[in-house]
Design a protein around this motif. Structure first.
Motif, PDB file in Angstrom:
ATOM      1  N   ASN B 146       0.817  -1.144   0.123  1.00 30.05           N
ATOM      2  CA  ASN B 146      -0.078  -0.169   0.174  1.00 30.05           C
ATOM      3  C   ASN B 146       0.816   1.284  -0.045  1.00 30.05           C
ATOM      4  O   ASN B 146       0.863   1.911   0.962  1.00 30.05           O
ATOM      5  N   ASN B 147       1.601   1.293  -1.033  1.00 31.80           N
ATOM      6  CA  ASN B 147       2.609   2.332  -1.117  1.00 31.80           C
ATOM      7  C   ASN B 147       2.787   2.768  -2.619  1.00 31.80           C
ATOM      8  O   ASN B 147       2.932   1.828  -3.466  1.00 31.80           O
ATOM      9  N   ASP B 148       2.681   3.867  -3.047  1.00 27.83           N
ATOM     10  CA  ASP B 148       2.536   4.504  -4.499  1.00 27.83           C
ATOM     11  C   ASP B 148       3.641   3.915  -5.256  1.00 27.83           C
ATOM     12  O   ASP B 148       3.548   3.380  -6.400  1.00 27.83           O
ATOM     13  N   HIS B 149       5.005   4.031  -4.778  1.00 21.83           N
ATOM     14  CA  HIS B 149       6.196   3.716  -5.338  1.00 21.83           C
ATOM     15  C   HIS B 149       6.371   2.111  -5.471  1.00 21.83           C
ATOM     16  O   HIS B 149       6.841   1.644  -6.385  1.00 21.83           O
ATOM     17  N   VAL B 150       5.929   1.450  -4.532  1.00 27.52           N
ATOM     18  CA  VAL B 150       5.857  -0.060  -4.467  1.00 27.52           C
ATOM     19  C   VAL B 150       4.759  -0.587  -5.639  1.00 27.52           C
ATOM     20  O   VAL B 150       5.323  -1.597  -6.324  1.00 27.52           O
ATOM     21  N   ILE B 151       3.369   0.245  -5.834  1.00 31.29           N
ATOM     22  CA  ILE B 151       2.593  -0.282  -6.767  1.00 31.29           C
ATOM     23  C   ILE B 151       3.396   0.099  -8.087  1.00 31.29           C
ATOM     24  O   ILE B 151       3.112  -0.841  -8.903  1.00 31.29           O
ATOM     25  N   LEU B 152       3.926   1.195  -8.253  1.00 30.75           N
ATOM     26  CA  LEU B 152       4.559   1.520  -9.674  1.00 30.75           C
ATOM     27  C   LEU B 152       5.584   0.258 -10.029  1.00 30.75           C
ATOM     28  O   LEU B 152       5.595  -0.242 -11.052  1.00 30.75           O
ATOM     29  N   GLY B 153       6.438   0.071  -8.991  1.00 31.67           N
ATOM     30  CA  GLY B 153       7.290  -0.957  -9.269  1.00 31.67           C
ATOM     31  C   GLY B 153       6.829  -2.062  -9.727  1.00 31.67           C
ATOM     32  O   GLY B 153       7.197  -2.995 -10.623  1.00 31.67           O
ATOM     33  N   GLN B 154       5.814  -2.658  -8.912  1.00 28.90           N
ATOM     34  CA  GLN B 154       5.286  -3.805  -9.290  1.00 28.90           C
ATOM     35  C   GLN B 154       4.546  -4.073 -10.632  1.00 28.90           C
ATOM     36  O   GLN B 154       4.546  -4.947 -11.391  1.00 28.90           O
ATOM     37  N   GLY B 155       4.088  -2.685 -11.108  1.00 26.52           N
ATOM     38  CA  GLY B 155       3.538  -2.556 -12.388  1.00 26.52           C
ATOM     39  C   GLY B 155       4.678  -2.865 -13.438  1.00 26.52           C
ATOM     40  O   GLY B 155       4.124  -3.275 -14.353  1.00 26.52           O
ATOM     41  N   THR B 156       5.871  -2.883 -13.080  1.00 22.46           N
ATOM     42  CA  THR B 156       6.842  -2.715 -14.507  1.00 22.46           C
ATOM     43  C   THR B 156       6.920  -4.339 -14.947  1.00 22.46           C
ATOM     44  O   THR B 156       7.323  -4.603 -16.178  1.00 22.46           O
ATOM     45  N   ALA B 157       6.342  -5.482 -14.151  1.00 22.46           N
ATOM     46  CA  ALA B 157       6.261  -6.799 -14.850  1.00 22.46           C
ATOM     47  C   ALA B 157       5.525  -6.741 -15.869  1.00 22.46           C
ATOM     48  O   ALA B 157       5.769  -7.419 -17.219  1.00 22.46           O
ATOM     49  N   CYS B 158       4.348  -6.193 -15.741  1.00 21.88           N
ATOM     50  CA  CYS B 158       3.233  -6.274 -16.672  1.00 21.88           C
ATOM     51  C   CYS B 158       3.831  -5.310 -17.854  1.00 21.88           C
ATOM     52  O   CYS B 158       3.512  -5.704 -19.115  1.00 21.88           O
ATOM     53  N   LYS B 159       4.349  -4.120 -17.527  1.00 16.66           N
ATOM     54  CA  LYS B 159       4.972  -3.197 -18.641  1.00 16.66           C
ATOM     55  C   LYS B 159       5.891  -4.103 -19.497  1.00 16.66           C
ATOM     56  O   LYS B 159       5.761  -3.891 -20.804  1.00 16.66           O
ATOM     57  N   GLU B 160       6.835  -4.963 -18.739  1.00 17.31           N
ATOM     58  CA  GLU B 160       7.569  -5.675 -19.897  1.00 17.31           C
ATOM     59  C   GLU B 160       7.036  -6.718 -20.682  1.00 17.31           C
ATOM     60  O   GLU B 160       7.429  -6.966 -21.820  1.00 17.31           O
ATOM     61  N   LEU B 161       5.963  -7.429 -20.232  1.00 19.87           N
ATOM     62  CA  LEU B 161       5.269  -8.381 -20.761  1.00 19.87           C
ATOM     63  C   LEU B 161       4.341  -7.707 -21.957  1.00 19.87           C
ATOM     64  O   LEU B 161       4.489  -8.153 -23.113  1.00 19.87           O
ATOM     65  N   LEU B 162       3.936  -6.601 -21.729  1.00 20.04           N
ATOM     66  CA  LEU B 162       3.125  -5.816 -22.900  1.00 20.04           C
ATOM     67  C   LEU B 162       4.314  -5.454 -23.958  1.00 20.04           C
ATOM     68  O   LEU B 162       3.778  -5.150 -25.156  1.00 20.04           O
TER      69      LEU B 162
END
Lengths: 311, 311
Positions: B146-162
């Motif tokens: 529950n931390n914006d920087h953590v949420i953004l970081g976790q989103g990068t896996a999906c970014k790489e996939l796309l």
């Protein structure tokens, strides 16, 4: 089998195989005191390097031979590899397997389009049944490891590894029937840079170790090892290559195999067969020899019964 | 959190993370009737996607904050991720963990250079202990999800996939604390092409499913699931993102999780956590909806106790 034959073989089978990834682990490197490169043939089609040799052997047949199909006796990965290769190439594959073999292996062969022929559980029965199919259908018998085309095919995994990491000092492959280690030794000879080949073998089935000592092909009287892919013996096609080009065969205990297998699963996060772990186990066994060296490890396959794990 | 922030985050953490491979399986595709792309965060550093968010959160601190270190309470992957990220960045990481946590998890944190602080096994004790460290050392508390920087970081896996497969129709992520699914939803929003995000959750801990129904953050009264990474609840930073950008949360049974986990191990030849299998299980649960679609599956991690497998 010269360098050009190995190059031609690799080009030939490329459309039918994956160039599998090479993984590394800082932690395993630290534990081993060496730089390890794991060539992951568990990610190969049907889950093992055997796909390479099977594809090459079938592709070398004449059109007439292809029409009559191929036959082998195996209850392991080669049965599946020959079935899938044959299917990919529009060729019939007759697979002779003991009726006592696990149902899951029979299903796997049929799933890849192989024609399953069941027989008694003795080597004599398997050979007799294979011969019957050769005579009846004109099918070509393809041995899982003692066949030049198969040996060349199996060597292409090591060739890919050396193309990616040309400065590897040692390549270690598990030794069962001898096809993989002989093929790897040829690739090391032609494509390595001061590189040498080592074989890994369980103490419980150390026929290849003893064969190198005695100078003739030895057999196993017991086969009490978890490395179920390594119970077979060398043949007259691969033994001379192993004699000439494999520096040493290193033996490991069952406990060492299981420890290395667990390390691969836990740290590389991959599923591999016990046979594959034999190669890593030799690294810990010969820590001084391999200290700080760049070592390629052939992870031979990943077809394992998850219901019967040793941990 | 806009598109540029997600791009900046990804660039920032790239030196500290792996761009993990994407695997496919013809057989699983046939079984599912869809085209599946498995983003393998089990191959991420320390074995899970959590490395991404942890690295980003630490890198966003001021120099003074970095000097005082970071603190979190977790007995799971985030504890290890924060320890390793902090070590890589030369920052102290205080990890508050119940003294009842498995020894192997305590050792892992220490192995990655984390400073282990043991406490009672209640949430109150963990929060109290974390607060004590914030006050004593001036350390910055970093929440695992529950931390914006953590949420953004976790989103990068999906970014790489796309980036690799821009035409994916659905991305499915398991839902625990909500950081991964929220981050993935942002990546789908900014980098997808008519793509939608789905969450997967065990029936046994379906707090996120119920939260979407009720419109407020719900909690779990029981946590009887094999998916040990998914027992936590959503927070006020990720819940609004999930409400707005996650199309649906699909619930699966424990049996479905284990079946999917086994399928991943047997066919992809990789070691993944039960939590990761939840995402694949949803594909079989919603067969019609996903029929013939291109579906990205986030394999969240591979840290699993091999001595306690469900098969």
């Amino acid at each position: 089998m010269d360098k050009q034959e190995l190059i031609d073989c690799h080009e030939r089978i490329k459309p039918f195989i994956h160039n599998t990834p090479v993984l590394i682990s800082r932690l395993i490197d630290e534990m081993a005191g060496a730089h390890l490169f794991f060539k992951c043939e568990n990610f190969q089609r049907m889950g093992a390097f055997k796909m390479r040799g099977a594809a090459n052997a079938i592709m070398q047949l004449t059109d007439e031979q292809k029409r009559n199909g191929v036959v082998t006796h195996s209850s392991g990965n080669f049965a599946q590899a020959l079935s899938l290769s044959a299917q990919s190439l529009g060729v019939k594959a007759y697979i002779v397997m003991p009726s006592s073999a696990p149902q899951v292996k029979k299903e796997a062969v049929k799933g890849y389009g192989g024609i399953l022929i069941e027989c008694e559980s003795t080597l004599a029965a398997r050979e007799h049944e294979s011969e019957r199919i050769v005579n009846k259908h004109g099918a070509t018998f393809i041995h899982p490891s003692n066949n030049d085309h198969v040996i060349l095919g199996q060597g292409t995994a090591c060739k890919e590894l050396l193309e990616l990491h040309p400065d590897i000092d040692y390549v270690i492959a598990p030794v069962g029937g001898g096809g993989l280690v002989a093929g790897s030794a040829l690739s090391v000879l032609y494509f390595g840079n001061h590189c040498k080949t080592i074989g890994g073998e369980p103490f419980e089935v150390d026929d290849a170790y003893r064969s190198l000592q005695s100078g003739k092909i030895e057999t196993n009287t017991t086969t009490n090892t978890i490395a179920d892919g390594l119970k077979t013996q060398l043949g007259d096609r691969n033994f001379p290559i192993i004699q000439k080009h494999v520096e040493e065969i290193i033996r490991v205990t069952e406990e060492e195999i299981v420890l290395s297998m667990r390390l691969i699963w836990e740290r590389l996060k991959i599923v591999c067969e016990p046979s594959s772990a034999v190669a890593l186990a030799t690294v810990f066994k010969r820590r001084e020899k391999l200290s700080n060296k760049k070592v390629g490890i052939i992870i031979s396959g990943g077809n394992v019964d998850l219901g019967r794990l040793p941990f």
